[in-house]
Design a protein around this motif. Sequence first.
Motif, PDB file in Angstrom:
ATOM      1  N   PRO A 260       0.846  -1.208   0.000  1.00 12.66           N
ATOM      2  CA  PRO A 260       0.000   0.000   0.000  1.00 12.66           C
ATOM      3  C   PRO A 260       0.875   1.250   0.000  1.00 12.66           C
ATOM      4  O   PRO A 260       1.859   1.345   0.723  1.00 12.66           O
ATOM      5  CB  PRO A 260      -0.810  -0.111   1.273  1.00 12.66           C
ATOM      6  N   THR A 261       0.526   2.222  -0.836  1.00 12.86           N
ATOM      7  CA  THR A 261       1.292   3.470  -0.915  1.00 12.86           C
ATOM      8  C   THR A 261       0.657   4.501   0.003  1.00 12.86           C
ATOM      9  O   THR A 261      -0.570   4.515   0.183  1.00 12.86           O
ATOM     10  CB  THR A 261       1.295   4.020  -2.353  1.00 12.86           C
ATOM     11  N   PRO A 262       1.468   5.384   0.586  1.00 13.66           N
ATOM     12  CA  PRO A 262       0.884   6.404   1.474  1.00 13.66           C
ATOM     13  C   PRO A 262       0.028   7.383   0.668  1.00 13.66           C
ATOM     14  O   PRO A 262       0.334   7.714  -0.470  1.00 13.66           O
ATOM     15  CB  PRO A 262       2.092   7.108   2.075  1.00 13.66           C
ATOM     16  N   VAL A 263      -1.040   7.850   1.320  1.00 14.21           N
ATOM     17  CA  VAL A 263      -1.943   8.806   0.686  1.00 14.21           C
ATOM     18  C   VAL A 263      -1.314  10.190   0.808  1.00 14.21           C
ATOM     19  O   VAL A 263      -0.936  10.620   1.895  1.00 14.21           O
ATOM     20  CB  VAL A 263      -3.334   8.775   1.360  1.00 14.21           C
ATOM     21  N   SER A 264      -1.178  10.897  -0.292  1.00 15.70           N
ATOM     22  CA  SER A 264      -0.532  12.207  -0.272  1.00 15.70           C
ATOM     23  C   SER A 264      -1.533  13.357  -0.267  1.00 15.70           C
ATOM     24  O   SER A 264      -1.159  14.498  -0.480  1.00 15.70           O
ATOM     25  CB  SER A 264       0.405  12.338  -1.472  1.00 15.70           C
ATOM     26  N   ASP A 265      -2.808  13.118  -0.027  1.00 14.06           N
ATOM     27  CA  ASP A 265      -3.822  14.170   0.056  1.00 14.06           C
ATOM     28  C   ASP A 265      -3.778  14.817   1.440  1.00 14.06           C
ATOM     29  O   ASP A 265      -3.469  14.169   2.439  1.00 14.06           O
ATOM     30  CB  ASP A 265      -5.224  13.597  -0.184  1.00 14.06           C
ATOM     31  N   ILE A 266      -4.114  16.092   1.478  1.00 18.39           N
ATOM     32  CA  ILE A 266      -4.160  16.815   2.750  1.00 18.39           C
ATOM     33  C   ILE A 266      -5.529  16.601   3.372  1.00 18.39           C
ATOM     34  O   ILE A 266      -6.563  16.773   2.721  1.00 18.39           O
ATOM     35  CB  ILE A 266      -3.908  18.317   2.535  1.00 18.39           C
ATOM     36  N   ASN A 267      -5.512  16.259   4.650  1.00 22.10           N
ATOM     37  CA  ASN A 267      -6.765  16.064   5.367  1.00 22.10           C
ATOM     38  C   ASN A 267      -7.223  17.431   5.887  1.00 22.10           C
ATOM     39  O   ASN A 267      -6.608  18.011   6.786  1.00 22.10           O
ATOM     40  CB  ASN A 267      -6.557  15.089   6.523  1.00 22.10           C
ATOM     41  N   VAL A 268      -8.288  17.976   5.312  1.00 24.37           N
ATOM     42  CA  VAL A 268      -8.743  19.319   5.668  1.00 24.37           C
ATOM     43  C   VAL A 268      -9.776  19.309   6.788  1.00 24.37           C
ATOM     44  O   VAL A 268     -10.197  20.367   7.238  1.00 24.37           O
ATOM     45  CB  VAL A 268      -9.310  20.058   4.439  1.00 24.37           C
ATOM     46  N   THR A 269     -10.177  18.173   7.255  1.00 26.60           N
ATOM     47  CA  THR A 269     -11.202  18.107   8.309  1.00 26.60           C
ATOM     48  C   THR A 269     -10.750  18.831   9.579  1.00 26.60           C
ATOM     49  O   THR A 269     -11.522  19.633  10.130  1.00 26.60           O
ATOM     50  CB  THR A 269     -11.568  16.647   8.605  1.00 26.60           C
ATOM     51  N   PRO A 270      -9.519  18.610  10.083  1.00 23.75           N
ATOM     52  CA  PRO A 270      -9.115  19.371  11.275  1.00 23.75           C
ATOM     53  C   PRO A 270      -9.050  20.882  11.015  1.00 23.75           C
ATOM     54  O   PRO A 270      -9.387  21.680  11.891  1.00 23.75           O
ATOM     55  CB  PRO A 270      -7.721  18.835  11.602  1.00 23.75           C
ATOM     56  N   LEU A 271      -8.652  21.297   9.823  1.00 25.56           N
ATOM     57  CA  LEU A 271      -8.603  22.715   9.482  1.00 25.56           C
ATOM     58  C   LEU A 271     -10.004  23.326   9.519  1.00 25.56           C
ATOM     59  O   LEU A 271     -10.212  24.410  10.064  1.00 25.56           O
ATOM     60  CB  LEU A 271      -7.977  22.911   8.103  1.00 25.56           C
ATOM     61  N   VAL A 272     -10.964  22.630   8.972  1.00 27.18           N
ATOM     62  CA  VAL A 272     -12.345  23.116   8.973  1.00 27.18           C
ATOM     63  C   VAL A 272     -12.874  23.189  10.396  1.00 27.18           C
ATOM     64  O   VAL A 272     -13.552  24.158  10.773  1.00 27.18           O
ATOM     65  CB  VAL A 272     -13.236  22.230   8.074  1.00 27.18           C
ATOM     66  N   ASP A 273     -12.552  22.196  11.215  1.00 24.21           N
ATOM     67  CA  ASP A 273     -12.999  22.210  12.610  1.00 24.21           C
ATOM     68  C   ASP A 273     -12.435  23.421  13.359  1.00 24.21           C
ATOM     69  O   ASP A 273     -13.167  24.116  14.078  1.00 24.21           O
ATOM     70  CB  ASP A 273     -12.567  20.924  13.320  1.00 24.21           C
TER      71      ASP A 273
END
Length: 140
Positions: free
Chosen positions: A13-26
Amino acid sequence: MGVRLSSGPATRPTPVSDINVTPLVDVMLVLLIVFMVAAPMMTAGVKVDLPTSNAKPLQEPKPPIVVSINAEGTVYVNQTAATPDTLLPLMAQEADGDKERRIHLRGDQTLAYGRIVQTMGTLNDAGYARIALVSEQPPK
């Protein structure tokens, strides 16, 4: 007993390089709520004692014109008493036609605030925009 269905080598499995914006929105929503609650409290009326101030005096090349209003409501330009009809001609004489000259407006503490604002409005309507209210240093 795992059965391998693919005939090729096992893929990692390759690491996901997307930014998780959920904490930013919170965090942004929490900040929005905090500012919405705090903003009305910052504009609430507070008892203010205008006649005293710890502000340092401004240093200017030309001395300011001092407009004073005593407790009886008499207006003075520097040391000369003025009536409503002679206030603006006397100001023009003292300012030498310089509408950008600093004006210090001093009003007696017992005087109605409306009287001070009325004088300030008269000066502002005549084109004098650099008007400052003057207060005294508090006793130490």
